[in-house]
Write an enzyme that holds these catalytic residues in place. Structure first.
Site, short mmCIF file in Angstrom:
data_model
loop_
_atom_site.label_atom_id
_atom_site.label_comp_id
_atom_site.label_asym_id
_atom_site.label_seq_id
_atom_site.Cartn_x
_atom_site.Cartn_y
_atom_site.Cartn_z
CG LEU A 1 64.53 16.36 68.12
CD1 LEU A 1 64.33 16.08 69.61
CD2 LEU A 1 65.99 16.10 67.76
CB ALA A 2 58.96 19.45 67.70
CG HIS A 3 64.85 20.83 66.39
ND1 HIS A 3 64.37 19.70 65.75
CD2 HIS A 3 65.94 21.21 65.70
CE1 HIS A 3 65.16 19.42 64.72
NE2 HIS A 3 66.12 20.32 64.66
CB SER A 4 62.95 26.47 65.84
OG SER A 4 63.35 27.42 64.87
CG LEU B 1 66.29 20.29 71.13
CD1 LEU B 1 66.95 20.05 72.48
CD2 LEU B 1 67.08 19.58 70.03
#
Lengths: 153, 90
Positions: free
Chosen positions: A65-68, A104
């Site tokens: 789940l790639a996110h910042s 995300l």
């Protein structure tokens, strides 16, 4: 009918090629950008997050789940979906290698909870994830997500 | 009981972990308040919480806190969360 995750996806790529984890996150970031959810700067922020905190974004076997965090690079927020033709190592002891990367972006800490609930439902459904992992077109991904939403009604 | 679900950013993985922990707690009949937090907030919140839920990588980064730190490998494995929460609560 339960919330259909497909409605929140600004972009879907299936069986994409990524040479390493940065490349895989770039694909997810490009999906957010093409859907108008973020600017390109957010893609770098997602990569920075892994460099700073480690590969904890690989939250289940094969799923990243790639996110910042919310930032000026987040325009509307959204989700992107990338399945990889060849699995990629993120360096996560428990859950490598990764075959699905979900990008995300959220404008704040509360706005995306309905989306996250739908995402949690999809990711915890093993048979559905197997179909999503092997899907070869965005239509196929949307069809599976639509079925899940209908079944969860 | 206060539980903190920790991730790097406080919007993604910790929110998912919080949702799944709440499902498990409801099934177990445990009355608990689960908060999703990023690393910065978590260092403060972990001082007053009984339990911290997080991943292996972030547990190392969080360092020593008074709360019991539970490491979850698969955030969607409700059996893993159930087993580890039950052991911690007993």
């Amino acid at each position: 009918m339960a919330f259909n995750l497909a409605e929140a996806l600004s972009s879907i790529q299936t069986q994409a090629d990524a040479s390493d984890w940065r490349d895989a996150i770039r694909l997810a970031g490009a999906g957010l950008v093409s859907g108008g959810a973020t600017t390109a700067a957010y893609t770098d922020e997602m990569i920075d997050a892994v460099e700073k905190h480690g590969p904890y974004i690989v939250i289940a076997p094969g799923i990243a789940l790639a996110h910042s965090r919310p930032s000026p690079a987040v325009l509307t927020g959204g989700l992107s979906w990338v399945s990889l033709a060849t699995p990629v190592e993120f360096g996560n002891k428990a859950n490598d290698p990764v075959t699905v990367v979900i990008g995300l972006a959220a404008v704040d800490h509360d706005a995306h909870l309905q989306v996250m609930r739908a995402l949690a439902g999809v990711l915890s459904d093993g048979p559905a994830m197997e179909r999503l992992r092997t899907a070869t077109s965005s239509d196929e991904v949307r069809a599976v997500l639509g079925e899940l939403a209908a079944a969860a009604a | 009981m206060k539980i903190v679900a920790v991730c790097g950013m406080g919007i993604g993985t910790s929110v998912l972990l919080k949702m799944n922990a709440e499902k498990v707690l409801a099934k177990l009949g445990i009355d608990a308040d689960v908060e999703a937090a990023d690393m910065g907030v978590a260092r403060g919140a972990a001082q007053t919480a009984e339990i911290v839920l997080t991943s292996e990588e972030l547990a190392e980064e969080l360092g020593d806190v008074p709360a019991e730190v539970i490491i979850i490998k698969n955030f969607f494995d409700l059996e893993e969360i159930t087993e580890k929460l039950t052991a911690a609560v007993e």
